[in-house]
Write a protein that holds these residues in place. Structure first.
Motif, mmCIF file in Angstrom:
data_model
loop_
_atom_site.group_PDB
_atom_site.id
_atom_site.type_symbol
_atom_site.label_atom_id
_atom_site.label_comp_id
_atom_site.label_asym_id
_atom_site.label_seq_id
_atom_site.Cartn_x
_atom_site.Cartn_y
_atom_site.Cartn_z
ATOM 1 N N ALA A 48 0.847 -1.206 0.000
ATOM 2 C CA ALA A 48 0.000 0.000 0.000
ATOM 3 C C ALA A 48 0.875 1.246 0.000
ATOM 4 C CB ALA A 48 -0.926 -0.002 1.206
ATOM 5 N N LEU A 49 1.943 1.199 0.807
ATOM 6 C CA LEU A 49 2.836 2.358 0.877
ATOM 7 C C LEU A 49 3.478 2.625 -0.477
ATOM 8 C CD1 LEU A 49 4.638 2.095 4.345
ATOM 9 C CD2 LEU A 49 2.961 3.791 3.560
ATOM 10 N N ILE A 50 3.863 1.527 -1.162
ATOM 11 C CA ILE A 50 4.485 1.702 -2.480
ATOM 12 C C ILE A 50 3.505 2.338 -3.459
ATOM 13 C CG2 ILE A 50 5.344 0.442 -4.509
ATOM 14 C CD1 ILE A 50 6.676 -1.512 -2.568
ATOM 15 N N ARG A 51 2.263 1.840 -3.417
ATOM 16 C CA ARG A 51 1.247 2.438 -4.295
ATOM 17 C C ARG A 51 1.110 3.938 -4.043
ATOM 18 N NH1 ARG A 51 -2.661 -0.533 -6.853
ATOM 19 N NH2 ARG A 51 -2.483 -2.781 -6.604
ATOM 20 N N ILE A 52 0.966 4.283 -2.764
ATOM 21 C CA ILE A 52 0.788 5.702 -2.429
ATOM 22 C C ILE A 52 2.001 6.511 -2.857
ATOM 23 C CG2 ILE A 52 0.548 7.348 -0.512
ATOM 24 C CD1 ILE A 52 -1.037 5.152 0.945
ATOM 25 N N GLY A 53 3.181 5.953 -2.565
ATOM 26 C CA GLY A 53 4.407 6.659 -2.915
ATOM 27 C C GLY A 53 4.513 6.870 -4.418
ATOM 28 N N ALA A 54 4.197 5.814 -5.181
ATOM 29 C CA ALA A 54 4.306 5.910 -6.631
ATOM 30 C C ALA A 54 3.329 6.949 -7.178
ATOM 31 C CB ALA A 54 4.036 4.551 -7.262
ATOM 32 N N PHE A 55 2.173 6.909 -6.593
ATOM 33 C CA PHE A 55 1.142 7.850 -7.027
ATOM 34 C C PHE A 55 1.551 9.297 -6.746
ATOM 35 C CE2 PHE A 55 -3.059 9.827 -6.686
ATOM 36 C CZ PHE A 55 -3.540 9.475 -7.931
ATOM 37 N N ALA A 56 2.023 9.533 -5.512
ATOM 38 C CA ALA A 56 2.441 10.887 -5.127
ATOM 39 C C ALA A 56 3.595 11.335 -6.025
ATOM 40 C CB ALA A 56 2.850 10.922 -3.663
ATOM 41 N N ASP A 57 4.517 10.410 -6.282
ATOM 42 C CA ASP A 57 5.658 10.739 -7.121
ATOM 43 C C ASP A 57 5.208 11.114 -8.528
ATOM 44 O OD1 ASP A 57 8.516 10.663 -7.917
ATOM 45 O OD2 ASP A 57 7.789 8.978 -9.140
ATOM 46 N N LEU A 58 4.228 10.375 -9.023
ATOM 47 C CA LEU A 58 3.720 10.664 -10.360
ATOM 48 C C LEU A 58 3.172 12.087 -10.423
ATOM 49 C CD1 LEU A 58 2.954 9.727 -13.202
ATOM 50 C CD2 LEU A 58 0.801 8.904 -12.264
ATOM 51 N N LEU A 59 2.382 12.431 -9.406
ATOM 52 C CA LEU A 59 1.799 13.778 -9.379
ATOM 53 C C LEU A 59 2.905 14.830 -9.310
ATOM 54 C CD1 LEU A 59 -1.283 13.410 -6.995
ATOM 55 C CD2 LEU A 59 -1.216 13.398 -9.487
ATOM 56 N N ARG A 60 3.884 14.588 -8.441
ATOM 57 C CA ARG A 60 4.941 15.575 -8.264
ATOM 58 C C ARG A 60 5.719 15.759 -9.564
ATOM 59 N NH1 ARG A 60 7.045 13.681 -3.665
ATOM 60 N NH2 ARG A 60 8.732 12.572 -4.728
ATOM 61 N N GLN A 61 6.058 14.658 -10.195
ATOM 62 C CA GLN A 61 6.835 14.753 -11.428
ATOM 63 C C GLN A 61 6.023 15.417 -12.536
ATOM 64 O OE1 GLN A 61 9.856 14.273 -11.005
ATOM 65 N NE2 GLN A 61 9.666 13.168 -9.067
ATOM 66 N N ALA A 62 4.730 15.087 -12.579
ATOM 67 C CA ALA A 62 3.877 15.689 -13.619
ATOM 68 C C ALA A 62 3.841 17.206 -13.446
ATOM 69 C CB ALA A 62 2.469 15.104 -13.546
ATOM 70 N N ALA A 63 3.704 17.622 -12.191
ATOM 71 C CA ALA A 63 3.661 19.061 -11.930
ATOM 72 C C ALA A 63 4.983 19.695 -12.337
ATOM 73 C CB ALA A 63 3.359 19.317 -10.452
ATOM 74 N N GLY A 64 6.076 19.042 -11.958
ATOM 75 C CA GLY A 64 7.391 19.581 -12.294
ATOM 76 C C GLY A 64 7.572 19.693 -13.797
ATOM 77 N N LEU A 65 7.139 18.657 -14.519
ATOM 78 C CA LEU A 65 7.284 18.669 -15.972
ATOM 79 C C LEU A 65 6.448 19.769 -16.603
ATOM 80 C CD1 LEU A 65 7.330 14.828 -16.452
ATOM 81 C CD2 LEU A 65 9.099 16.408 -17.245
ATOM 82 N N ARG A 66 5.259 19.937 -16.062
ATOM 83 C CA ARG A 66 4.402 20.989 -16.589
ATOM 84 C C ARG A 66 5.036 22.355 -16.429
ATOM 85 N NH1 ARG A 66 -1.567 20.267 -17.299
ATOM 86 N NH2 ARG A 66 -1.493 18.082 -17.791
ATOM 87 N N ARG A 67 5.602 22.554 -15.233
ATOM 88 C CA ARG A 67 6.237 23.839 -14.956
ATOM 89 C C ARG A 67 7.371 24.068 -15.952
ATOM 90 N NH1 ARG A 67 6.170 23.306 -9.558
ATOM 91 N NH2 ARG A 67 8.198 22.279 -9.607
ATOM 92 N N GLU A 68 8.157 23.001 -16.144
ATOM 93 C CA GLU A 68 9.264 23.125 -17.088
ATOM 94 C C GLU A 68 8.768 23.483 -18.486
ATOM 95 O OE1 GLU A 68 11.579 19.586 -17.129
ATOM 96 O OE2 GLU A 68 12.289 19.904 -15.084
ATOM 97 N N ALA A 69 7.700 22.800 -18.880
ATOM 98 C CA ALA A 69 7.162 23.039 -20.220
ATOM 99 C C ALA A 69 6.694 24.480 -20.363
ATOM 100 C CB ALA A 69 6.006 22.075 -20.489
ATOM 101 N N ARG A 70 6.029 24.970 -19.323
ATOM 102 C CA ARG A 70 5.537 26.347 -19.376
ATOM 103 C C ARG A 70 6.687 27.326 -19.450
ATOM 104 N NH1 ARG A 70 1.112 25.696 -15.549
ATOM 105 N NH2 ARG A 70 2.700 26.017 -13.984
ATOM 106 N N ASP A 71 7.733 27.050 -18.660
ATOM 107 C CA ASP A 71 8.886 27.933 -18.682
ATOM 108 C C ASP A 71 9.462 28.000 -20.086
ATOM 109 O OD1 ASP A 71 8.488 28.287 -16.087
ATOM 110 O OD2 ASP A 71 10.309 27.283 -15.372
ATOM 111 N N ALA A 72 9.518 26.821 -20.694
ATOM 112 C CA ALA A 72 10.107 26.779 -22.031
ATOM 113 C C ALA A 72 9.235 27.545 -23.021
ATOM 114 C CB ALA A 72 10.259 25.335 -22.470
ATOM 115 N N ARG A 73 7.921 27.406 -22.871
ATOM 116 C CA ARG A 73 6.986 28.096 -23.773
ATOM 117 C C ARG A 73 6.914 29.574 -23.445
ATOM 118 N NH1 ARG A 73 2.967 24.378 -22.969
ATOM 119 N NH2 ARG A 73 1.912 25.833 -21.627
ATOM 120 N N GLY A 74 7.137 29.903 -22.177
ATOM 121 C CA GLY A 74 6.948 31.280 -21.740
ATOM 122 C C GLY A 74 5.536 31.453 -21.272
ATOM 123 N N GLY A 75 5.183 30.939 -20.118
ATOM 124 C CA GLY A 75 3.815 31.002 -19.604
ATOM 125 C C GLY A 75 3.748 31.740 -18.291
ATOM 126 N N ALA A 76 3.083 31.117 -17.325
ATOM 127 C CA ALA A 76 2.818 31.794 -16.054
ATOM 128 C C ALA A 76 4.090 32.316 -15.400
ATOM 129 C CB ALA A 76 2.104 30.858 -15.113
#
Lengths: 882, 115
Positions: A48-76
Motif C-alpha cells: 500500500a505504501l508503495i502504491r501511495i508513494g508511486a502515485f504521489a511521485d507521479l503527481l509531483r513529477q507531472a507538476a514539475g514537468l508541466r512547470r518546465e514546459a511552461r517555462d520553455a513556452r513562456g507562460g505563467a
C-alpha cells in the motif's frame, strides 16, 4: 497481464498527467516497473505504501514537468519575466516613467478625491429608516399645520406627514445662555422617520393639542454639550424662554445624526394646533415644510400625481394665498434630493470633468508608451524574429503599462488622501455632508477601478500595436522602420482625442469662471466690509412689554456706539445674504388684484437705529425708518426700488400708504425709498421689500441682528469681548452669538460657486497641461523620426524655417481636428452646466473662442519647440549615423 | 570542446548522476537501474517510476544517454539505454565537482572521521 493491468488501473489513468511523448514512450514500462515492485513485496502494508508513494511521485513529477514546459513556452512563470523585463524597460527611461506615473497618479488621485466628495455628499447615510422613501410635499410653498394633516388624509401614497417649522429659542440655566434651533414637528415625526429615542420617548399622539403638553426632545449634540450626556436628563424641566415656550419637560433624547435631517435642530417640540381649525382659519403659516413617508406599496410617481390634486384643492380653498400656477407646479421631492439640491449638479459636473482629465492622462500615457515602443521597435522585431509570438510581445508591453498603472494607482491613492484632507479643510462649512468625506472602502474601490481602467486604456493601444510587429520589414529597413507609419497615425488619433477632451474641460472651466466673475461683479446692495453682525436677544420673559424691550436695545446700542473704533450701530431682524425670509400679504394703495388672484406677498425687514448708514444702504427718496418711529407716532414704512417698480411704477411713492394682512387693517405711510438689496444672495434678483421700524413692527419684541460698523483698523475678533461685556453689563442673561463679518455672510451665497470654479479651473489647467505634454511628445516623436530626412534637406539647401513649418503643420493637424471635435462636444455637453451658470449662456461665444484660441496656441507652442530642435541638428552628424 | 559542454550540464540532478553511474558497466533498463541505485550506498529514498523516467527522458534529450538495442529475448516493454561519450564526460565532471566539494568540506573539518 490482464490481472496486472487491473491492479495498476488508477496509476495508468494518471499517466495522462505526463507529457504525451513521455507517456507514450515510457508509460508501459512505468506500469510494469510498479507491478514488479508490488510483486516483490510480500507485506500488504508495504505494498500500500508503495502504491501511495508511486502515485504521489507521479503527481509531483507531472507538476514539475508541466512547470518546465511552461517555462520553455513562456507562460505563467514567464509573467515574472515579463514584469522583470517591464521594470527594466521602465528603469531605462526614468523620465518617461516618472511622467507617466505622475500623470496617471494625478488623474486617479483627483478623480478619487472628487468621487469621495460625491459619495459622502450625495450618498451620506441618513440615520433613519429607508431615507429614500421620505419626501417633502409641495416643497415650493410654505403652509400651515392643517395643510400637513390634509396631505396625510388626502394622499393615499403617503402614510404619514409631519409639518416642520423652525424657530430660535434660548436655553438658560445650563451654563452660559445659548441660542438654539428648535423644530416644531407633528407628534408622528419620529415615527415617520423610523427612529427610536436613545433615552426616554418621542411625542405622544395628543401632545400637539394647545396647552396639552410642555414637552421637549433633545438632540444628541445638545444633550452632550449642555447636559454633559447625563442619562438623568429625562424628566428634568428646562428653560427655553425664546418664543412662546417657557419651561418644558425633557421626555427623550434622539440618537446622533437625526438633527442633520433638517435645519440642524437642537430640540424638537410638538407643533401645536387646535384640531377644530380648518385650512382657512388655521393661522399657523410659519410651517416651513411638510415631510411625509411613502406608503409601503406607493411610488414617487404616484405621490407626484396626487400632490397636484392636493395642491389644486388647497388652492381652490385659498385662492388669495396660492395661485393656480403654483398649484399646478406642485411636486414631491425626496429628502435626499432636497438636502443635496444645491450641490448635486456641481458635484456631478466636477466628477465628469475630472474623469475627462483622467482620460486625457491615459491617452497621454498611451502616447508616451507608443512613442517608447516605436523607439524600441527594432528590439521588439528581434524578439519576434527569435520566436516570441505576438501574444508574448503584447503581454510584455501590457506588463509595462501594468507596472506604470500600479505605481500610478499608489500615487493616486496618496494624492487622493492629501486632496481629501485639503478639501475638508477648505470646503465651505455649510456644504452638506462634507464632514463625512474620507477615503473609505467604496472610495478605494473606485480608485481600484479607475486604476485598472486607466492602465488598460493606457496600455492596450500600444500593446496591440506592438503586437503587429513585422519582424522582417523592420529588420530590413533602417532605424526609421516602416511599422512607425501606423503607430504615427495612432499617435495622431490619440492627440486629437486628448485635445478634444481638454477643450470640453476647458470650456467648462471657462464658463464657470466667467459666471463667477459676473456673479462677483453683482453689487449686493450693501457694503459689508468692516461690519460685524451678531445677535444679543433677551429672553421673552425679561422684557415682556414693548417699551422695556426697546429700552434694552436702546441701551445696548448706545453703549456699543460709545466703544472706541465703533463708527455706527444698527439692527435688522434677518441677516442679509441668507435664505431666511419673512413676508406678509400686502395691499399697496391703489394696487388691485382680481378676486381669484392671490394677494401679493411682500418680504419685509424690521430695522432699528442707524441700520441704513451702518450697511451703507443708500436712501434714494425721503428718509429711512428709525428709532423716532415709535408705537405712539404715525405708522411709517420704507420700501425698496423693486417695490416701487412693481406696485407704483408711475406714481410718486412718498406719502402713499399700504396695509398688511388685510386691506382693512391700519395702514403704514411710505416715508422713504431705499436701494435694492440682494438679500438672498447675488444670484437672486431683488424682490419688492418693506422696512418697518423696530419700534412699530406688526408685532412686538422682534429679535435683532445687531450690525456694528468699525472704523478701519481693529480686527472684528478684537472688539468681540468688549461688545459681549457691554451686552452683559445691560443684562447678564442674554446669549451673545458668534461675531460674523457681514462680508462673510454676504459671501456665503457665492461660496458654492467659488468652490466649483476653483475645482473646475484646477482641472481645466491640468487638462491643458496634459494636452501640451501630449502634443509636445508627439511632435518630438514625429520630428525625431524625420531627423535624417531633415539632415538631407538641410544639406541640399532647404531652410530650417521651411522644415519647422512643415513639421509643425504635420503635428498641428491632429490638434486642429481635436479642437473642432472638442468644441462641438463641449457645445453638446455644456447644457448640463446651465443650472449652475449665472448670467452666462452655455453657448457663450467668448468662452468657446477663447478656449479654442488658447488650446490652439498651446498646441502650436508645444509643436514648435521640438520641431525647432529637430531642424537645428547638424546634418553631417545625422547623415553619418544613417 | 566536449569538456566545456560537459561543464554546462553541471550540477547534475542527484538521481541523474546515479543513473549515469548505473550505466557505467553497460546498457541497462528501468527496473535494473533502480535496483542498482537503491542498492548503492547512501541512497535512502525509494525511487518511483515517474521520477526515474523523467530523469531518463531528460538525459536522453540532453544526449548524455542513448537508446540501446535490447538483448534478444528481453521483455519488449523494457527499453535499454546506454551511456554516450558525452554522458561519460559529464559524469566524470560531476564526480570531480563533487570531489572538490567534499575536499573543501574536509578542509573545514566538517568530516572529522575521514582523517
Amino acid at each position: 497481464m490482464k490481472h496486472g493491468s487491473d491492479r495498476a488501473r488508477v496509476y495508468r489513468a494518471c499517466l495522462r498527467l505526463l507529457p504525451p511523448d513521455m507517456r507514450r514512450r515510457f508509460g508501459p514500462e512505468m506500469v510494469a516497473m510498479l507491478l514488479e515492485r508490488l510483486d516483490a513485496e510480500p507485506s500488504r502494508g508495504r505494498r500500500a505504501l508503495i502504491r501511495i508513494g508511486a502515485f504521489a511521485d507521479l503527481l509531483r513529477q507531472a507538476a514539475g514537468l508541466r512547470r518546465e514546459a511552461r517555462d520553455a513556452r513562456g507562460g505563467a512563470t514567464a509573467f515574472v519575466g515579463d514584469v522583470r523585463q517591464a521594470v527594466a524597460a521602465l528603469r531605462s527611461s526614468p523620465f518617461l516613467t516618472a511622467a507617466s506615473v505622475a500623470t496617471l497618479g494625478l488623474g486617479i488621485g483627483a478623480s478619487t478625491a472628487v468621487f469621495s466628495v460625491a459619495d459622502a455628499v450625495l450618498r451620506s447615510p441618513l440615520p433613519v429608516h429607508e431615507p429614500d422613501r421620505l419626501v417633502f410635499v409641495w416643497p415650493e410653498q410654505n403652509g400651515n399645520r392643517t395643510m400637513a394633516e390634509l396631505a396625510e388624509a388626502e394622499m393615499r401614497s403617503l402614510e404619514l406627514v409631519s409639518g416642520l417649522s423652525s424657530w430660535t429659542l434660548t436655553l438658560t440655566g445650563s451654563g452660559e445662555p445659548r441660542e438654539l434651533t428648535g423644530l416644531q414637528v407633528s407628534p408622528n415625526y419620529f415615527r415617520l422617520l423610523g427612529v427610536t429615542p436613545l433615552l426616554g420617548r418621542s411625542f405622544l399622539e395628543n401632545e400637539d393639542l394647545p396647552g396639552a403638553a410642555d414637552v421637549v426632545v433633545l438632540s444628541h449634540g445638545l444633550w452632550i454639550d449642555a447636559f454633559g450626556g447625563d442619562p438623568e436628563v429625562v424628566g428634568r424641566v428646562i428653560d427655553l424662554s425664546g418664543g412662546e415656550y417657557e419651561r418644558r419637560r425633557v421626555v427623550g433624547v434622539m440618537p446622533a445624526g437625526v438633527e442633520r435631517l433638517w435645519r440642524d435642530a437642537d430640540v424638537w417640540v410638538p407643533l401645536e394646533g387646535d384640531p377644530a381649525l380648518d385650512l382657512q382659519s388655521d393661522p399657523s403659516w410659519y410651517v416651513n415644510a411638510r415631510l411625509g413617508r411613502l406608503a409601503p406599496d406607493a411610488t414617487l410617481e404616484q405621490a407626484s400625481e396626487e400632490v397636484r390634486v392636493h395642491a389644486r384643492g388647497v388652492q381652490r380653498t385659498l385662492p388669495r394665498i396660492f395661485s393656480v400656477e403654483e398649484a399646478e407646479r406642485a411636486t414631491v421631492r425626496t429628502l435626499r434630493d432636497v438636502l443635496t439640491q444645491d450641490v448635486r449638479t456641481p458635484i456631478l459636473v466636477t466628477l465628469g470633468a475630472v474623469l475627462l482629465v483622467l482620460f486625457i492622462g491615459c491617452f497621454n500615457v498611451a502616447n508616451l508608451m507608443l512613442a517608447q515602443s516605436d523607439r524600441r521597435h527594432r528590439d521588439l522585431a528581434v524578439r519576434a524574429a527569435l520566436g516570441a509570438g505576438r501574444r508574448r510581445l503584447t503581454r510584455g508591453l501590457l506588463a509595462e503599462s501594468g507596472a506604470v498603472g500600479i505605481l500610478g494607482g499608489v500615487v493616486g491613492v496618496a494624492t487622493a488622501w492629501g486632496l481629501v484632507a485639503t478639501l475638508r479643510r477648505f470646503a465651505p462649512p455649510d456644504f452638506p455632508g462634507l464632514q463625512d468625506v474620507g477615503v473609505d472602502a467604496p472610495v478605494l474601490a473606485f480608485a481600484l477601478v479607475a486604476t485598472l481602467g486607466a492602465t488598460l486604456m493606457a496600455g492596450l493601444i500600444p500593446a496591440l500595436r506592438a503586437g503587429r510587429v513585422e519582424a522582417l520589414s523592420i529588420l530590413a529597413g533602417s532605424s526609421r522602420g516602416t511599422a512607425g507609419k501606423g503607430a504615427g497615425r495612432m499617435t495622431s488619433t490619440l492627440v486629437a482625442a486628448q485635445v478634444g477632451l481638454a477643450v470640453v474641460v476647458a470650456v467648462g472651466s471657462g464658463l464657470t469662471l466667467r459666471s463667477l466673475t459676473r456673479l462677483l461683479a453683482v453689487d449686493p446692495g450693501l457694503d459689508g466690509d468692516g461690519v460685524i453682525a451678531f445677535t444679543a436677544n433677551p429672553r421673552d420673559g425679561d422684557y415682556p412689554d414693548g417699551e422695556a424691550y426697546q429700552g434694552y436695545f436702546g441701551e445696548v446700542t448706545e453703549r456699543i456706539a460709545a466703544l472706541p473704533n465703533v463708527e455706527s450701530v444698527g439692527g435688522i431682524h434677518l441677516l442679509p445674504g441668507t435664505v431666511d425670509n419673512w413676508s406678509f400679504p400686502t395691499h399697496p394703495e391703489g394696487f388691485t388684484v382680481a378676486d381669484d388672484e392671490p394677494t401679493p406677498s411682500v418680504n419685509f425687514r424690521v430695522v432699528r437705529d442707524d441700520y441704513f448708514e451702518t450697511v451703507r444702504l443708500p436712501i434714494l427718496l425721503g428718509r429711512g425708518v428709525a428709532n423716532r418711529d415709535r408705537p405712539d407716532t404715525e405708522r411709517v414704512v420704507a420700501v425698496n426700488e423693486a417695490f416701487v417698480r412693481t406696485f407704483w411704477p408711475d406714481v410718486d411713492p412718498l406719502g402713499r400708504t399700504l396695509s398688511i394682512f388685510s386691506a382693512s387693517d391700519p395702514s403704514y405711510r411710505v416715508v422713504g425709498v431705499v436701494a435694492d438689496v440682494r438679500q438672498h444672495g447675488r444670484k437672486v434678483e431683488p424682490r419688492p421689500e418693506m422696512y418697518f421700524a423696530h419700534g412699530q413692527p406688526p408685532w412686538d419684541n422682534v429679535g435683532m441682528w445687531m450690525m456694528v460698523r468699525l472704523r478701519s483698523g481693529p480686527e472684528p475678533a478684537s472688539v468681540a469681548p468688549a461688545i459681549r461685556d457691554v451686552v452683559w453689563s445691560v443684562n447678564a442673561d442674554v446669549p451673545v452669538s458668534e461675531m460674523l463679518r457681514l462680508d462673510d455672510a454676504l459671501g456665503r451665497s457665492t461660496r458654492g460657486a467659488r468652490f466649483l470654479t476653483l475645482l473646475f479651473t484646477a482641472f481645466g489647467g491640468l487638462a491643458l497641461a496634459l494636452c501640451a505634454v501630449g502634443v509636445f511628445g508627439v511632435t518630438a516623436y514625429v520630428t525625431g523620426r524625420r531627423v535624417g530626412e531633415f539632415g538631407v534637406r538641410v544639406a541640399l539647401g532647404s531652410s530650417r524655417i521651411e522644415i519647422v513649418r512643415t513639421s509643425v503643420a504635420r503635428a498641428f493637424a491632429p490638434v486642429a481636428v481635436g479642437l473642432a471635435l472638442g468644441l462641438a462636444a463641449a457645445r453638446l455637453g455644456s447644457d448640463t452646466l446651465s443650472s449652475v451658470l449665472y448670467e452666462i449662456d452655455a453657448t457663450d461665444p467668448v468662452t468657446y473662442v477663447g478656449v479654442g484660441a488658447l488650446l490652439a496656441l498651446v498646441g502650436l507652442m508645444a509643436a514648435v519647440v521640438p520641431a525647432w530642435r529637430a531642424a537645428n541638428v547638424d546634418p553631417v552628424r545625422v547623415l553619418g549615423s544613417e | 570542446m566536449p569538456r566545456r559542454a560537459a561543464q554546462d550540464h553541471l550540477p547534475l540532478h542527484p538521481l541523474a548522476f546515479r543513473i549515469l553511474l548505473a550505466l557505467m558497466d553497460g546498457p541497462s533498463y528501468g527496473t535494473r537501474i533502480v535496483d542498482e541505485v537503491e542498492r548503492a550506498e547512501g541512497t535512502v529514498r525509494t525511487i518511483y517510476p515517474a521520477n526515474l523516467f523523467r530523469r531518463i527522458r531528460d538525459l536522453l534529450s540532453d544526449g548524455l544517454i542513448e537508446e540501446a538495442e535490447s538483448p534478444s529475448g528481453a521483455d519488449p516493454r523494457r527499453s535499454y539505454v546506454r551511456l554516450t561519450r558525452m554522458g561519460r564526460a559529464v559524469a566524470r565532471a560531476e564526480a570531480l565537482r563533487l570531489r572538490a566539494l567534499v575536499r573543501d568540506a574536509e578542509r573545514h573539518d566538517l568530516l572529522p572521521e575521514a582523517r
